[in-house]
Design an enzyme around this catalytic site. Sequence first.
Site, PDB file in Angstrom:
ATOM      1  CG  HIS A   1      11.954  37.428  25.171  1.00 16.17           C
ATOM      2  ND1 HIS A   1      11.812  36.253  25.880  1.00 16.17           N
ATOM      3  CD2 HIS A   1      11.219  37.263  24.037  1.00 16.17           C
ATOM      4  CE1 HIS A   1      11.031  35.414  25.214  1.00 16.17           C
ATOM      5  NE2 HIS A   1      10.660  36.003  24.087  1.00 16.17           N
TER       6      HIS A   1
ATOM      7  CG  HIS B   1       7.210  39.927  24.393  1.00 17.35           C
ATOM      8  ND1 HIS B   1       6.075  39.950  25.197  1.00 17.35           N
ATOM      9  CD2 HIS B   1       7.376  38.628  24.023  1.00 17.35           C
ATOM     10  CE1 HIS B   1       5.585  38.728  25.288  1.00 17.35           C
ATOM     11  NE2 HIS B   1       6.350  37.903  24.594  1.00 17.35           N
ATOM     12  CG  ASN B   2      13.134  43.231  26.849  1.00 21.24           C
ATOM     13  OD1 ASN B   2      13.856  42.238  26.780  1.00 21.24           O
ATOM     14  ND2 ASN B   2      12.557  43.625  27.979  1.00 21.24           N
ATOM     15  CG  PHE B   3      18.210  43.047  21.931  1.00 23.70           C
ATOM     16  CD1 PHE B   3      18.080  42.401  20.703  1.00 23.70           C
ATOM     17  CD2 PHE B   3      19.475  43.157  22.489  1.00 23.70           C
ATOM     18  CE1 PHE B   3      19.184  41.867  20.050  1.00 23.70           C
ATOM     19  CE2 PHE B   3      20.590  42.641  21.839  1.00 23.70           C
ATOM     20  CZ  PHE B   3      20.445  41.990  20.614  1.00 23.70           C
TER      21      PHE B   3
ATOM     22  CG  ASP C   1       8.591  37.536  20.695  1.00 20.73           C
ATOM     23  OD1 ASP C   1       7.552  37.350  20.029  1.00 20.73           O
ATOM     24  OD2 ASP C   1       8.808  36.946  21.773  1.00 20.73           O
TER      25      ASP C   1
ATOM     26  CB  ALA D   1       0.175  31.985  37.264  1.00 19.91           C
ATOM     27  CD  GLN D   2       5.251  31.397  36.183  1.00 19.49           C
ATOM     28  OE1 GLN D   2       4.283  31.764  35.514  1.00 19.49           O
ATOM     29  NE2 GLN D   2       6.428  31.188  35.641  1.00 19.49           N
TER      30      GLN D   2
ATOM     31  CG  ASP E   1       9.160  31.945  22.734  1.00 16.53           C
ATOM     32  OD1 ASP E   1       9.697  32.948  23.244  1.00 16.53           O
ATOM     33  OD2 ASP E   1       8.057  31.992  22.168  1.00 16.53           O
TER      34      ASP E   1
END
Length: 399
Positions: free
Chosen positions: A156, A152-154, A193, A351-352, A301
């Site tokens: 993203h 969760h950064n720029f 975010d 999971a995916q 998202d």
Amino acid sequence: MDQGKMKEEHGNPTEEGEKEQNNTSECKTKTKSTTDCEEQQEADDKKAPVLQPITAPSHKPSSKRPSPSPQKENLQDPTMPSIETVTCPKSVMKDLMEPHFNMWRLDRDSMVDHLEYMYHDLGISQAWNIPRSTLRMFLFGVRERYQDNPYHNFKHCFSVAQMTYSIICKLGLSEQLAVDDIGAVLTAAICHDVDHPGVNNAYHIHAQSTLAILYDYESVLEQHHFAVACRILANKQTNIFRNVINRAQILHKIGELIIATDLAKHKELVTNNALNFEMGFDYENENHVIGLLKIVIKCADISNEVRPEKVATPWVDRLFAEFSQQFAREKRESLPESTFMDPEKLNVPEAQEGFIRGLLLPMYSELCKINVEARDVYVNPLQDALERYILQKKDEANK
């Protein structure tokens, strides 16, 4: 976006610091005269960061698009910087609107350039009468408030905004929606975010954090993201709504869209949108339009698996790295553990596969109701990713 109790798909590392030079063409700008405030303009320019060359629009906003927001034509702030037009090569526009766009080749400044370009290309800058320096200061302000988390950064933020732009362009929404709606969903994507702490809503609720208490344990992070966005917009230098009369209405819509990125809202969003189309979707119906915009931002998202494997895989790695950090923190603080984040039990293909089947395909199927081309552009790549993970799971089972 809170990833709560569900297995999210985003992904991980290619270090945030890896910065490749962007091949963006140098833009040409022309300054329009506004008021007798040249001296003030010079002062404002000295305060702002150096404006990097950007790539900008290759086409004009559609003449079919509904009228933009009313502007303060007779109340223009004399301290406002001048308005500039920006032009851009068609090749850049075409690349940026594709779901296979590779954001890993862009450095932090290049991402700001491309975000600015989206505002120009979609007619938002013109409709909202945003000076270029104000828009860039807003984007820089948002960028600085994104934390340096694995996921969760720029970058993203840019990824979600780029996919939002892609959906708008590919499905022809710029021809159907008012420019205020287009501007609201793009701005929400950029801010959705901001200031994410790297742990999800479940962590805050279990830890009874101050944020959880402040927002009454409801969409904790999403409400925080919107609050931070509002604080950025409260600054005169970064307020892109200074010349928009109905800014309160637009800002309220941005808040609704950011809240919609809470994964706990998934089933509600899909159900409501499906019902709207069963009744007969109406672009003049505000409830129908906001429901559609929520589907658009939510699809953007969680869009990583729509992208090519070489682009998607680093996001998957980043997501599970962030999960691992939260799991360790939960153990350290004796909080209920999010078992799906346990790196010792992690099975990425499984999971995916579950994430694509349970969330991605139902959500992206809603886009097909807008435009059948969504199947070829977005759904088929998801099916390919699903098949890839099924094969990987079988291979691991046979080892």
